[in-house]
Write a protein that holds these residues in place. Structure first.
Motif, PDB file in Angstrom:
ATOM      1  N   ILE A 190     -13.126 -14.020   9.545  1.00 20.74           N
ATOM      2  CA  ILE A 190     -13.955 -14.842   8.512  1.00 20.74           C
ATOM      3  C   ILE A 190     -14.701 -15.865   9.321  1.00 20.74           C
ATOM      4  N   SER A 191     -15.617 -16.252   8.574  1.00 19.86           N
ATOM      5  CA  SER A 191     -16.567 -17.318   9.084  1.00 19.86           C
ATOM      6  C   SER A 191     -16.718 -18.356   7.967  1.00 19.86           C
TER       7      SER A 191
ATOM      8  N   TRP B 167     -19.451  -9.604   3.749  1.00 15.73           N
ATOM      9  CA  TRP B 167     -19.519 -10.001   2.181  1.00 15.73           C
ATOM     10  C   TRP B 167     -19.398 -11.470   2.013  1.00 15.73           C
ATOM     11  N   SER B 168     -19.793 -12.201   1.040  1.00 17.64           N
ATOM     12  CA  SER B 168     -19.510 -13.604   0.816  1.00 17.64           C
ATOM     13  C   SER B 168     -18.396 -13.669  -0.183  1.00 17.64           C
ATOM     14  N   SER B 169     -17.731 -14.592  -0.179  1.00 17.96           N
ATOM     15  CA  SER B 169     -16.770 -15.189  -1.080  1.00 17.96           C
ATOM     16  C   SER B 169     -16.810 -16.885  -1.335  1.00 17.96           C
ATOM     17  N   THR B 170     -16.453 -17.363  -2.451  1.00 20.51           N
ATOM     18  CA  THR B 170     -16.409 -18.514  -2.726  1.00 20.51           C
ATOM     19  C   THR B 170     -15.105 -19.268  -3.014  1.00 20.51           C
ATOM     20  N   VAL B 171     -14.586 -20.181  -2.292  1.00 19.12           N
ATOM     21  CA  VAL B 171     -13.429 -20.652  -2.335  1.00 19.12           C
ATOM     22  C   VAL B 171     -13.472 -21.306  -4.016  1.00 19.12           C
TER      23      VAL B 171
ATOM     24  N   ARG C 254      -7.437 -28.384   6.874  1.00 16.51           N
ATOM     25  CA  ARG C 254      -7.660 -29.965   6.531  1.00 16.51           C
ATOM     26  C   ARG C 254      -8.781 -30.023   5.369  1.00 16.51           C
ATOM     27  N   ASP C 255      -9.974 -29.364   5.779  1.00 18.29           N
ATOM     28  CA  ASP C 255     -11.407 -29.747   5.193  1.00 18.29           C
ATOM     29  C   ASP C 255     -11.909 -28.709   4.173  1.00 18.29           C
ATOM     30  N   THR C 256     -11.251 -27.340   4.054  1.00 26.56           N
ATOM     31  CA  THR C 256     -11.751 -26.575   2.870  1.00 26.56           C
ATOM     32  C   THR C 256     -11.661 -27.519   1.650  1.00 26.56           C
ATOM     33  N   MET C 257     -12.852 -27.087   0.896  1.00 26.66           N
ATOM     34  CA  MET C 257     -13.081 -27.573  -0.380  1.00 26.66           C
ATOM     35  C   MET C 257     -13.680 -26.402  -1.372  1.00 26.66           C
ATOM     36  N   PRO C 258     -13.118 -26.390  -2.865  1.00 23.33           N
ATOM     37  CA  PRO C 258     -13.890 -25.296  -3.787  1.00 23.33           C
ATOM     38  C   PRO C 258     -15.358 -25.586  -3.631  1.00 23.33           C
ATOM     39  N   GLY C 259     -15.904 -24.514  -3.844  1.00 19.00           N
ATOM     40  CA  GLY C 259     -17.380 -24.004  -3.589  1.00 19.00           C
ATOM     41  C   GLY C 259     -17.681 -23.685  -2.115  1.00 19.00           C
ATOM     42  N   ASP C 260     -16.881 -23.933  -1.209  1.00 22.22           N
ATOM     43  CA  ASP C 260     -17.068 -23.533   0.361  1.00 22.22           C
ATOM     44  C   ASP C 260     -17.587 -22.179  -0.095  1.00 22.22           C
ATOM     45  N   THR C 261     -18.442 -21.618   0.644  1.00 23.35           N
ATOM     46  CA  THR C 261     -18.684 -20.058   0.770  1.00 23.35           C
ATOM     47  C   THR C 261     -18.150 -19.453   2.426  1.00 23.35           C
ATOM     48  N   TRP C 262     -17.423 -18.453   2.210  1.00 21.90           N
ATOM     49  CA  TRP C 262     -17.115 -17.899   3.412  1.00 21.90           C
ATOM     50  C   TRP C 262     -17.584 -16.591   3.514  1.00 21.90           C
ATOM     51  N   GLN C 263     -17.758 -16.100   4.689  1.00 28.57           N
ATOM     52  CA  GLN C 263     -18.452 -14.812   5.082  1.00 28.57           C
ATOM     53  C   GLN C 263     -17.234 -14.101   5.657  1.00 28.57           C
ATOM     54  N   ILE C 264     -16.914 -12.921   5.169  1.00 29.96           N
ATOM     55  CA  ILE C 264     -16.002 -12.023   5.392  1.00 29.96           C
ATOM     56  C   ILE C 264     -16.397 -10.804   6.170  1.00 29.96           C
ATOM     57  N   LEU C 265     -15.944 -10.374   7.227  1.00 24.25           N
ATOM     58  CA  LEU C 265     -16.509  -9.232   7.812  1.00 24.25           C
ATOM     59  C   LEU C 265     -15.507  -7.877   7.901  1.00 24.25           C
ATOM     60  N   ASP C 266     -16.049  -7.059   8.413  1.00 21.92           N
ATOM     61  CA  ASP C 266     -15.481  -5.832   8.234  1.00 21.92           C
ATOM     62  C   ASP C 266     -13.589  -5.471   8.471  1.00 21.92           C
ATOM     63  N   PRO C 267     -13.077  -5.213   7.459  1.00 20.42           N
ATOM     64  CA  PRO C 267     -11.479  -5.104   7.566  1.00 20.42           C
ATOM     65  C   PRO C 267     -11.336  -4.222   8.761  1.00 20.42           C
ATOM     66  N   ARG C 268     -10.031  -4.484   9.415  1.00 20.62           N
ATOM     67  CA  ARG C 268      -9.714  -3.647  10.489  1.00 20.62           C
ATOM     68  C   ARG C 268      -8.021  -3.692  10.228  1.00 20.62           C
ATOM     69  N   GLY C 269      -7.543  -2.725  11.205  1.00 18.63           N
ATOM     70  CA  GLY C 269      -6.054  -2.741  11.273  1.00 18.63           C
ATOM     71  C   GLY C 269      -5.549  -1.526  10.382  1.00 18.63           C
TER      72      GLY C 269
ATOM     73  N   ARG D   1     -19.828 -20.557  13.503  1.00 20.43           N
ATOM     74  CA  ARG D   1     -20.271 -19.782  14.573  1.00 20.43           C
ATOM     75  C   ARG D   1     -18.858 -19.130  15.325  1.00 20.43           C
ATOM     76  N   LEU D   2     -17.770 -19.746  14.728  1.00 16.30           N
ATOM     77  CA  LEU D   2     -16.386 -19.181  15.050  1.00 16.30           C
ATOM     78  C   LEU D   2     -15.697 -18.321  14.346  1.00 16.30           C
ATOM     79  N   LEU D   3     -15.251 -17.391  14.678  1.00 10.47           N
ATOM     80  CA  LEU D   3     -14.521 -16.487  13.573  1.00 10.47           C
ATOM     81  C   LEU D   3     -13.080 -16.764  13.602  1.00 10.47           C
ATOM     82  N   ARG D   4     -12.482 -16.262  12.651  1.00 17.74           N
ATOM     83  CA  ARG D   4     -10.828 -16.546  12.535  1.00 17.74           C
ATOM     84  C   ARG D   4     -10.334 -15.511  11.768  1.00 17.74           C
ATOM     85  N   ARG D   5      -9.440 -14.714  12.256  1.00 20.30           N
ATOM     86  CA  ARG D   5      -8.802 -13.400  11.940  1.00 20.30           C
ATOM     87  C   ARG D   5      -7.652 -13.894  10.870  1.00 20.30           C
ATOM     88  N   LEU D   6      -7.669 -13.289   9.708  1.00 19.72           N
ATOM     89  CA  LEU D   6      -6.824 -13.583   8.573  1.00 19.72           C
ATOM     90  C   LEU D   6      -6.560 -12.300   7.839  1.00 19.72           C
ATOM     91  N   SER D   7      -5.314 -12.320   7.365  1.00 17.81           N
ATOM     92  CA  SER D   7      -5.167 -11.199   6.336  1.00 17.81           C
ATOM     93  C   SER D   7      -4.900 -11.494   5.097  1.00 17.81           C
TER      94      SER D   7
END
Length: 248
Positions: free
Chosen positions: A40-41, A6-10, A82-97, A47-53
Motif C-alpha cells: 500500500i501507498s 486500486w484506490s481506497s479511502t480511509v 499516528r497520522d492517518t485521517m478519514p478521507g486519506d486515499t490509499w493506493q493498493i497494489l497487486d495482491p500476493r501470497g 513513495r514508500l510502500l508498506r506490506r499489509l494483509s
C-alpha cells in the motif's frame, strides 16, 4: 506485466495502542484472496510502500480493514498509526501470497504473532461462509497480555463459531507492559481470563502439543517468529510441506 493499482479511502482510524491502529477503508474492489497481502501507498509517505494483509475477506462493496503496528525505524507504519485521517486515499497494489485454507481439508492450526493475526482473521471470516468448516485452533500471542489487541473480538467470534478455538499466549502473564494511554483510554476487557492464558513463547507453546502431521498449518508474524516457529514445528515432526508461512 504492469502492476495493477486500486484506490481506497480511509473511513475509520482506531488507535488501539500507542503503537497500533486499525484502519478501515472503502473504495475499489480489490481482487485478493483471504490470507494474501498487498503493498500500500499512503499520502504521508507516498513513495514508500508498506506490506499489509487485509483483516476482512473480500467483499463486493470494496470494504477493507488493516491492522498496523509501528515497527522500529518504520517511517510508513509509524505515520499510519499516528497520522492517518478519514478521507486519506490509499493506493493498493497487486495482491500476493499463497497462504490459504482448504475448507474441505483436515483441521487447521493457525499461529499468529502480533498483527500477523490479520490474515488469519480474514481466513476465519471467509470459512464462516462455508457450510462445514474444519476445526480451527488459533494460537495468537504477544509479549504481554496488552499485546493481545484483538482478544475481545476473538472471544466474541469463538462464541458464534463452534469450530473456532482461540488459544491466547503471552510470554509473561505477570507483566502488563509499559503504560499506554490509548489502551487505558479504551478500558477494554480482553475477555480471556487468567485461566485461559498460556504462558510462554508461541514456538514453545505450539510445539508442546507435539507434531501436527494431519493438519493444515499456517504461521504469520515477524520474520524471526515465523522462522523460529517453522523450525521448531519441523523438528517436532510436523511435515514441512504442511506448513504455510508469511513473515509479516
Amino acid at each position: 506485466m504492469p502492476q495493477r493499482t486500486w484506490s481506497s479511502t480511509v473511513v475509520e482510524h482506531h488507535r488501539l495502542r500507542a503503537d497500533l491502529a486499525v484502519v478501515r477503508l472503502v473504495g475499489d474492489v480489490v481482487p485478493f484472496r483471504p490470507g494474501q497481502y498487498v503493498d500500500i501507498s499512503v499520502p504521508q509517505n507516498a513513495r514508500l510502500l508498506r506490506r499489509l494483509s487485509p483483516a476482512l475477506p473480500p467483499s463486493g462493496d470494496g470494504k477493507l480493514e488493516f491492522h498496523v503496528k509501528t515497527v522500529p525505524g518504520g517511517w510508513v507504519s509509524g505515520s499510519i498509526v499516528r497520522d492517518t485521517m478519514p478521507g486519506d486515499t490509499w493506493q493498493i497494489l497487486d495482491p500476493r501470497g499463497e497462504m490459504s485454507v482448504d475448507p474441505g481439508g483436515p483441521p487447521v492450526i493457525m499461529i499468529a504473532g502480533g498483527t500477523g493475526l490479520a490474515p488469519m482473521r480474514s481466513i476465519i471470516l471467509d470459512l464462516a461462509r462455508t457450510p462445514n468448516p474444519p476445526q480451527v485452533y488459533l494460537f495468537f500471542g504477544g509479549r504481554t497480555r496488552r499485546d493481545l489487541y484483538a482478544a475481545d473480538m476473538l472471544w466474541l467470534l469463538a462464541d458464534d463459531l463452534p469450530w473456532l478455538q482461540p488459544v491466547p499466549v503471552v510470554e509473561d502473564v505477570s507483566d502488563d507492559g509499559p503504560p499506554d494511554e490509548w489502551f487505558d483510554r479504551l478500558g477494554v476487557d480482553i475477555g480471556f481470563g487468567d485461566d485461559h492464558l498460556i504462558e510462554g513463547t508461541l514456538p514453545d507453546v505450539v510445539t508442546s502439543y507435539g507434531a501436527f502431521d494431519r493438519h493444515q498449518v499456517l504461521v504469520c508474524g515477524s520474520a524471526a517468529m515465523v522462522r523460529s516457529t517453522r523450525d521448531r514445528l519441523i523438528a517436532t515432526g510436523t511435515p514441512a510441506e504442511s506448513i504455510q508461512f508469511d513473515p509479516y
